[in-house]
Design a protein around this motif. Structure first.
Motif, short mmCIF file in Angstrom:
data_model
loop_
_atom_site.label_atom_id
_atom_site.label_comp_id
_atom_site.label_asym_id
_atom_site.label_seq_id
_atom_site.Cartn_x
_atom_site.Cartn_y
_atom_site.Cartn_z
N SER B 129 1.05 -1.40 0.06
CA SER B 129 0.54 -0.02 -0.21
C SER B 129 1.09 1.06 0.18
N VAL B 130 0.92 2.00 -1.12
CA VAL B 130 1.23 3.30 -1.90
C VAL B 130 1.34 4.62 0.25
N TRP B 131 -0.05 4.26 0.80
CA TRP B 131 -0.58 5.12 1.66
C TRP B 131 0.25 4.61 3.13
N MET B 132 0.29 3.33 2.72
CA MET B 132 0.72 3.13 4.41
C MET B 132 2.12 3.33 4.40
N ARG B 134 3.69 5.99 2.62
CA ARG B 134 4.33 7.40 2.79
C ARG B 134 3.78 7.68 4.76
N GLY B 135 2.87 6.76 4.56
CA GLY B 135 2.65 7.00 6.50
C GLY B 135 3.71 6.71 7.56
N ARG B 187 7.81 -4.47 -2.90
CA ARG B 187 7.13 -3.40 -3.97
C ARG B 187 8.19 -3.84 -4.81
#
Lengths: 264, 295
Positions: B129-132, B134-135, B187
């Protein structure tokens, strides 16, 4: 309406504020058991079209129907043979096919039947002898054969071939083309093959779909190839129908839709 | 008479009999050893020589009367029992170094085991997950630089007991490289494999076990290898502070009772065990990822 029906399909990729219209108003009907080649210059969106049919990419506008059902997601009824074989390198040839068979036929066939089915499909591409080898231990042409076996083993309604022989040398390529023609003759699958090889398109296909250059590519012309089957590459090479079809495709690609390098 | 003169197949010219001249055998350089003995000698002789040189220098440097550290011969004289008998038991606190190492390894096994399991799962989620990513990535980057022992007071406060605290310290030390490497591996899974999974309609669990773990295995194992090294570093330090049985506490205890020679023996034990752990994980990694790295 055909077995596979593509009606007014547009595809636009949006990344941030950039919009790239790749395909515009694609309309195509394909009958059951038909072999269709899609040809065009690189970057014209022919692989995108295949991904749309496979369901790997969503259509922006329009719709695709296979056997009466709308295509919304990928599925084993539209098996794909990818350009770079995409076998899983940690599994043997047998296990690569098994992965597909277990997923598609669990509960339909029992264990012995599944085993037979795996071997049967490896036989179709003459790869039974390498069942216990890993993809790293066999040649590129053999890998592609296994990729085809894996796709066939799903018993797909449509077999999608994405430039399957692009990375192979000419001799191996010819062998595999013969293998695909043979399989098509025996099983009568509906097949769609992306290619950039004019001879391949003419030799294998019942119809050749020629695409214009992108952006916003569409179908420029569709050519029927009325060569009787089974086709044989040596006699076909001098057949007037073959030569005419070949010339028509070359005209389309190099006179009317020359590939412009600068076009992005 | 026919005008065509028949061409007679020419008889092959008689072969000149070859004379075989034997060359004198070339004199071999060095000792004539069988292959395995040769490779053994090549691999063990140089380090052996270096160790001997170091021992000799050490012996000479500290043999002056009144020097602070013991010489190798004093180490042997006073602590050879620790080397010769790793598994003696004379009382609850008086046991061989082998037992102590095993106690420490048990803690490492728990802490590192949890770190491996949770690290792989968390890393897989983050890699997907890209958002995970980033966070969480910035937080991980900060947390992974915290030295192992800095976690100890907090974990003592949380667990109120030294044993789980030590295990927690190992866990928290080893988990970051596992997470970060697993995420990187996930990734980097080729789009082709994802396409295959989609066409086959693999569900999340099937995708995790059949595609993600094998495809990311080389990355995962390099994370595990770093993790196990850090665990071993952390346990020795943590045991010094938490006490109990274990190789770390042994060193602290020996220091308090001025048994310098014992400390030196313990250091060698720690080094050898650390090396073995590293080799073990590396070996498992090689066996498991055989076939994954080649495409």
């Amino acid at each position: 309406m055909g077995y596979l029906n593509i009606s007014h399909v547009d595809k636009t990729f949006v990344t941030g504020s950039k919009r790239a219209e790749v395909l515009r108003d694609i309309r195509l009907d394909i009958a059951q058991g038909e072999f269709v080649s899609i040809i065009g210059h690189s970057g014209c969106g022919k692989s995108t079209l295949l991904n749309l049919i496979a369901g790997l990419t969503d259509v922006t506008k329009g719709g695709i129907k296979l056997d009466g059902f709308e295509v919304k997601a990928p599925g084993p009824d539209r098996a794909v043979v990818f350009q770079n074989h995409s076998l899983l390198p940690w599994l043997t040839v047998y296990d690569n096919v098994k992965l597909a068979v277990e997923k598609v036929f669990r509960g339909v066939k029992n264990k012995a039947e599944r085993h037979e089915w795996i071997l049967h499909n490896l036989d179709l591409v003459q790869m039974r002898h390498a069942a216990d080898k890993r993809p790293g231990e066999i040649s590129g042409g053999m890998r592609q054969r296994v990729g085809i076996a894996r796709a066939l083993a799903m018993e797909p309604k449509v077999l999608l071939l994405d430039e399957p022989f692009g990375a192979l040398d000419a001799l191996t390529r010819a062998h595999l083309q013969d293998a695909v023609m043979d399989i098509h003759a025996r099983l009568g699958n509906t097949m769609i093959m992306i290619t950039h090889d004019v001879d391949e398109a003419v030799l294998l296909a019942d119809r050749i779909v020629m695409m214009t250059n992108g952006p916003a590519a569409t179908i420029g012309e569709v050519l029927d190839v009325n060569l009787p089957r089974p086709r044989e590459r040596i006699s076909a090479a001098t057949d007037p129908t073959y030569l005419k079809a070949r010339q028509a495709v070359l005209r389309f690609l190099y006179e009317r839709h020359r590939f412009v390098e600068a076009a992005e | 008479m026919s005008a065509v003169t028949q061409m007679k197949p020419q008889a092959p010219a008689p072969k000149a009999s070859a004379t075989i001249s034997t060359l004198p055998e070339r004199p071999r350089k060095g000792l004539a050893l069988p292959g395995w003995a040769n490779s053994l000698a090549v691999n063990t002789l140089p380090p052996l020589v270096v160790v001997l040189v170091i021992l000799a220098v050490w012996q000479i440097a500290f043999s002056a009367p009144g020097s602070n550290l013991p010489t190798p011969t004093t180490v042997w004289a006073e602590s050879s029992d620790l080397i010769l008998e790793p598994f003696y038991v004379y009382g609850s606190q008086d046991i061989g170094l082998g037992w102590r190492v095993l106690t420490s390894l048990e803690r490492v096994a728990y802490g590192f085991g949890f770190a491996a399991l949770i690290g792989i799962v968390v890393g897989a989620v983050i890699g997907q997950s890209v958002w995970m990513m980033r966070g969480l990535d910035p937080i991980f980057q900060v947390l992974r630089t915290v030295p192992p022992l800095a976690w100890l007071p907090i974990s003592l406060a949380a667990f109120m007991d030294s044993r789980p605290s030590a295990i927690f310290v190992i866990f928290i030390t080893a988990i970051w490289p596992v997470i970060i490497n697993t995420a990187a591996g996930v990734r980097n899974i080729p789009q082709d494999y994802r396409n295959v999974a989609q066409v086959l309609r693999l569900n999340h669990i099937e995708f995790f076990f059949k595609i993600m773990v094998p495809a990311a295995a080389p990355y995962i194992f390099s994370g595990l290898r770093i993790g196990v090294g850090l665990s071993w570093l952390a346990i020795v330090a943590a045991e010094m502070l938490t006490g109990g049985v274990g190789i770390g506490f042994f060193i602290w205890d020996a220091w308090n009772s001025s048994r310098l020679t014992d400390i030196i023996v313990a250091l060698v034990y720690i080094g050898v065990v650390g090396l073995l752990l590293d080799k073990l994980v590396g070996f498992i990694g090689r066996v498991v990822t055989r076939g994954t790295s080649e495409a």
